[in-house]
Scaffold this active site. Structure first.
Site, PDB file in Angstrom:
ATOM      1  N   LYS A 226     -43.724   4.662 -34.816  1.00 42.13           N
ATOM      2  CA  LYS A 226     -42.336   4.988 -34.477  1.00 42.13           C
ATOM      3  C   LYS A 226     -41.558   5.057 -35.780  1.00 42.13           C
ATOM      4  O   LYS A 226     -41.685   4.180 -36.640  1.00 42.13           O
ATOM      5  CB  LYS A 226     -41.777   3.897 -33.559  1.00 42.13           C
ATOM      6  CG  LYS A 226     -40.362   4.149 -33.045  1.00 42.13           C
ATOM      7  CD  LYS A 226     -39.971   3.056 -32.039  1.00 42.13           C
ATOM      8  CE  LYS A 226     -38.568   3.267 -31.491  1.00 42.13           C
ATOM      9  NZ  LYS A 226     -38.218   2.232 -30.477  1.00 42.13           N
ATOM     10  N   SER A 298     -36.530   3.892 -26.348  1.00 47.29           N
ATOM     11  CA  SER A 298     -36.418   4.700 -27.553  1.00 47.29           C
ATOM     12  C   SER A 298     -37.760   4.990 -28.225  1.00 47.29           C
ATOM     13  O   SER A 298     -37.829   5.792 -29.154  1.00 47.29           O
ATOM     14  CB  SER A 298     -35.491   4.014 -28.559  1.00 47.29           C
ATOM     15  OG  SER A 298     -36.080   2.795 -29.039  1.00 47.29           O
ATOM     16  N   SER A 322     -37.332  -0.503 -24.735  1.00 42.12           N
ATOM     17  CA  SER A 322     -37.811   0.679 -25.444  1.00 42.12           C
ATOM     18  C   SER A 322     -39.319   0.802 -25.555  1.00 42.12           C
ATOM     19  O   SER A 322     -39.818   1.821 -26.019  1.00 42.12           O
ATOM     20  CB  SER A 322     -37.192   0.735 -26.847  1.00 42.12           C
ATOM     21  OG  SER A 322     -35.808   0.998 -26.746  1.00 42.12           O
TER      22      SER A 322
END
Length: 607
Positions: A226, A298, A322
């Site tokens: 990420k 996210s 997330s």
């Protein structure tokens, strides 16, 4: 306050003379000669300081200012209260903002954590005695002939093929790089492809393995990060326009740990800008199972890329959901570790007391293999602590007490898949136990997230760089960060006290059960467990049909979501919540459930 304390504070008179008093006070300060107090008196040796006697600063305020501010704070003052507050605000409260407004401004570097920190292990509750044991499953599958089948294989299997030299890291890395290039246009899950870096790491892994220096189950395994995890000399953009050219000079602690394990970084994956939802500066990341909807966030890129077989595993992060949400939406397995187990040094900070880094993969065992490699404290993260991990893939789960909330299982967001999972728990010999928690206002804890997030991104909020973010709807970070400037510091402290009370309640629940089974997107449990720091495992448990695309964003009548007739079939997952630092038990229960569900091998069409 004692009478003596009152005598030390030279407050201005209240009532109708308050505003006049403020004006006279300011005039006296302006006329006071050097060496004298603002009230015109000479310095008296031993005289104590007093609140409300600093030089006036900041904009003028009036009782009307407070009357309007009351609407934001949801408090009520009397007319006299407002007059008194206005009379010396500029001498008593406004100077407290000098750190930010000057003249003695001081910058707070991004790596500086608050002095207060959250410890999920409450006083009086002993840390569980966990022996460091790690026994992974045996694998007997033969190497497939098709690259696509290799790409979708779990890490537990890929690692055995690499260890036995049936598969090279170089070949596996190239399979994933080609898939990333081929499918990224559909998914928008890649921010930076690290082709040269990946080839160098894969070549080094193959050389070591050929020389008999096998490092373990992640050696030679391609992964995606990420894009809030720092990678030396490779962009780390946070998915946000103000940082899109940011190139760190040092690896994050987790990056270093994966490098040490011999893993191969093939891509920096998308995240919703500054870790919110699934829209970043390159667009919206999409769900491979349903290309008409976002992948959720996210950890949008990790969820999408893992589901589509573009990486073997990914590292995501969670502050309020997330890892759980994109794992649910994209049908992958996400392990959110106990707060403090995995160091966050070199990862973007959204919320110091809530942020957690964890693995996302295509099977339960894969996540625990990765967690084993990335656990451990780091000096750069004051919240990171030493911890043990006990996992045995062959452990019998019979007798484990699995708590559930009966009311939650009967209403949305629970589905027939959730209810069927509870039946499977009983079939496997685990013991379902009804549990309850008080009906408290758990969403009040989000004040902590909003305040810490606004503090973490204060600079780009006040200089309006947040205005550059693609998502500018009322529920996006730019508006939330601006609104959060007006949250009450008193209410922040009270929310922190509520957090401890909630943690005490969760300790009571876990004195009755070994783990919990909950609907993954049950808002109360997402808020509660992210604030208390408990670990969670989200895993595919079946499929449901949806007649409309799903979204993390508040409904917008001007942009309705796509509808489907007939409905579309998509994966649906459950979430297990574990005791603090007992991720091994979570994974052992998850392994048994995963086998019983029999849905982990299904793939999204077209990939």
């Amino acid at each position: 306050m004692s009478k003596k304390a009152h005598s030390r504070r030279k407050f201005l008179v209240s009532g109708s003379l308050g505003v006049l008093g403020a004006a006279l006070h300011a005039q006296m300060q302006a006329q006071a000669p050097a060496g004298q107090l603002p009230n015109g008196q000479s310095e008296t040796p031993g005289a104590p300081s007093a609140f409300g006697t600093a030089p006036p600063v900041g904009p003028e305020v009036s009782p009307t200012t407070f009357a309007e501010a009351e609407k934001l704070m949801q408090v009520e003052m009397t007319t006299a209260d407002r007059a008194t507050a206005a009379s010396n605000w500029r001498m008593q409260m406004a100077p407290l903002y000098e750190r930010r407004t000057g003249p003695k401004k001081i910058a707070l570097e991004p790596t500086l954590a608050p002095a207060s920190q959250w410890n999920p292990m409450l006083p009086g509750i002993p840390k569980p005695h966990i022996e460091s044991v790690f026994i992974r499953s045996e694998s007997v599958a033969s190497l497939p002939s098709k690259d696509e089948d290799i790409a979708f294989a779990p890490v537990s299997q890929l690692s055995r093929w690499i260890e036995s030299k049936q598969l090279t890291s170089t070949r596996l890395t190239e399979i994933y790089l080609r898939r990333l290039e081929r499918f990224n246009e559909k998914l928008r899950c890649v921010i930076t492809l690290t082709r040269d870096h990946a080839h160098a790491q894969a070549k080094a892994a193959d050389a070591e393995i050929a020389d008999g220096k096998y490092r373990g189950p992640l050696h030679g395994i391609p992964w995606g990060a990420k894009d809030l995890l720092d990678t030396a000399n490779i962009p780390t953009t946070y998915g946000a326009e103000p940082f899109r050219n940011r190139i760190p000079t040092e690896d994050a602690a987790v990056t270093k740990k994966l490098n040490a394990a011999g893993a191969v970084l093939v891509a920096k994956l998308s995240l919703g800008a500054l870790a919110l939802n699934d829209i970043w500066f390159g667009g919206q990341t999409m769900n491979p199972w349903l290309l008409e909807e976002g992948s959720s966030g996210s950890s949008a890129g990790p969820g999408s890329a893992v589901a589509a077989g573009l990486v073997a595993f990914a590292i995501g992060s969670e502050t309020g959901g997330s890892i759980v949400s994109p794992s649910m939406r994209c049908g992958v397995t996400g392990l959110r570790p106990t707060y403090g187990r995995v160091p966050r040094t070199g990862a973007m900070t959204l919320c110091w007391s809530l942020d957690k880094l964890g693995p996302m993969a295509r099977s339960v065992e894969d996540t625990i293999l990765v967690l084993n490699a990335i656990s451990g404290p780091d000096a750069g993260d004051v919240a990171s602590v030493p911890s043990n991990l006990s996992f045995n893939a062959g452990t019998d789960v019979k007798g484990l007490r699995v708590g559930y909330f009966p009311g939650w299982m009967k209403e949305s967001p629970a589905t027939d898949v959730d209810r069927a999972a509870l039946a499977v728990v009983k079939k496997l010999g685990m013991v379902p136990v009804e549990v309850t928690i008080p009906n408290w206002p758990y969403d009040s804890l989000n004040l902590i997230l909003f305040a810490e997030g606004a503090a973490a991104f204060e600079e780009i909020t006040l200089n309006h760089q947040v205005d550059e973010l693609k998502a500018q709807v009322p529920d996006a970070w730019p508006n939330v960060f601006r609104q959060s400037r007006f949250l009450s510091a008193v209410d922040f402290v009270q929310a922190d006290r509520l957090r401890r009370k909630v943690a005490q309640e969760m300790a009571r629940v876990f004195s009755e059960v070994d783990l919990l089974l909950v609907p993954s997107l049950r808002d109360e449990m997402l808020v509660i467990t992210n604030n208390t720091g408990h670990p969670s495992l989200t895993m595919r448990a079946g499929f449901v049909e949806v007649a409309e695309a799903r979204s993390d964003w508040a409904p917008d009548p001007k942009h309705p979501l796509p509808k489907f007739s007939p409905p579309r079939r998509v994966p649906h997952g459950i979430t297990l919540i574990g005791r603090l630092f007992d991720e091994g038990a979570l994974a052992q229960a998850g392994l048994a459930l995963e086998k019983a569900f029999g849905v982990v091998d299904a793939r999204p069409a077209g990939f």
